[in-house]
Write a protein that holds these residues in place. Structure first.
Motif, PDB file in Angstrom:
ATOM      1  N   GLU A 163       0.846  -1.202   0.000  1.00  0.00           N
ATOM      2  CA  GLU A 163       0.000   0.000   0.000  1.00  0.00           C
ATOM      3  C   GLU A 163       0.878   1.248   0.000  1.00  0.00           C
ATOM      4  N   SER A 173      -2.311   5.146   1.910  1.00  0.00           N
ATOM      5  CA  SER A 173      -3.658   4.566   1.984  1.00  0.00           C
ATOM      6  C   SER A 173      -4.706   5.630   2.287  1.00  0.00           C
ATOM      7  N   SER A 206      -3.746   4.140  -2.322  1.00  0.00           N
ATOM      8  CA  SER A 206      -4.328   2.798  -2.145  1.00  0.00           C
ATOM      9  C   SER A 206      -5.687   2.924  -1.457  1.00  0.00           C
ATOM     10  N   PHE A 254      -7.734  -1.360   1.338  1.00  0.00           N
ATOM     11  CA  PHE A 254      -6.599  -2.273   1.495  1.00  0.00           C
ATOM     12  C   PHE A 254      -6.759  -3.024   2.813  1.00  0.00           C
TER      13      PHE A 254
END
Ligand SMILES: [Zn+2]
Length: 256
Positions: free
Chosen positions: A180, A183, A187, A190
């Motif tokens: 990731e 995040s 991303s 996840f």
């Protein structure tokens, strides 16, 4: 239940599930206890990222854990960061970003490889599938890490699916893990299957990432990746961790 007790329980439960994964799928599951206990001498790990600084931020601590376990680690950059600095030409930006990537790899003590896609304009076609497959086939790693495919950045998504395709084309001949980056911003959704305690190497990871001076890491590192390490550490019952999604071939997987 007090907070400390709850945290302890959570850590135990998650450590338990990670160990389950390790036992069920012998080989190189990424549970950090397993890495530490499984010498990697003669083995190779490959970290594939779309841009200079992606492998560093997504796997920087794990790179050092792998090295400590004896793995050779190679870092593959799919582009050279051509569009990475607003207002700079592609030539100027890629020269600077490659230099900084090489410096970051020196901090880790790993070897960089640069592919030929263009930052911001990466492609998925027969030639690009072949390029990714060829570099993996040539290096022949036992473990490969790449971007998680649900990501707000096109290049990250493309890097991910090119690697996934190579995994299939090479008959699942290596363990494939997704990492990731930023995040929640890059991303998305996840949900890790594996964690690596990187507490010992958090400083090395930060130092390597800070080689990317043209990306102004002081503006975002602590508030994104620093926070992610602490959060993943809470999940793994340690101070700082990196987390991954391990994908495994299923028996119903369709061969093309
Ligand atoms: Zn990137």
């Amino acid at each position: 239940m007090d907070r400390r007790k709850m945290l302890k329980l959570t850590g135990t439960a998650l450590a338990g599930s990670a160990v389950l994964g390790t036992d069920a799928f012998a080989g190189s599951s990424l549970n950090s206890n397993n890495i530490a206990g499984t010498p990697g001498k003669g083995k190779k790990a490959m970290i594939i990222g779309a841009h200079p600084d992606d492998p560093e931020t997504g796997c920087g601590g794990t790179i050092m854990v792998l090295k400590k376990a004896g793995y050779e680690v190679v870092v593959v950059y799919m582009t050279r960061g051509e569009a990475g600095v607003p207002g700079w030409s592609h030539e100027q930006s890629s020269a600077t970003r490659m230099k900084e990537a090489r410096e970051a790899c020196e901090v880790f003590g790993v070897r960089p490889i640069f592919l030929t896609q263009i930052d911001g304009s990466s492609e998925v076609n027969k030639e690009r599938y072949a390029e990714m497959k060829e570099v993996i086939e040539k290096e022949n790693p036992q473990i490969v890490f790449t971007h998680w495919p649900i990501d707000s950045h096109r290049d990250h998504r493309i890097c991910s699916i090119l690697t996934y395709d190579a995994w299939r084309q090479l008959k699942y001949g290596f363990d494939l893990y997704y990492y990731e980056v930023m995040s929640g911003v890059q991303s998305m959704i996840f949900h890790p299957t594996d964690w690596v305690d990187i507490t010992e190497f958090a400083d090395v990871k930060k130092k390597a990432t800070y080689c990317h001076k043209c990306q102004n890491p002081e503006d975002w590192y602590d508030s994104s990746h620093g926070q992610m390490e602490i959060f993943r550490g809470m999940e793994h019952n340690c101070k700082r961790a990196e987390a991954f999604i391990h994908i495994r071939r299923t028996s119903s997987d369709i061969e093309e």
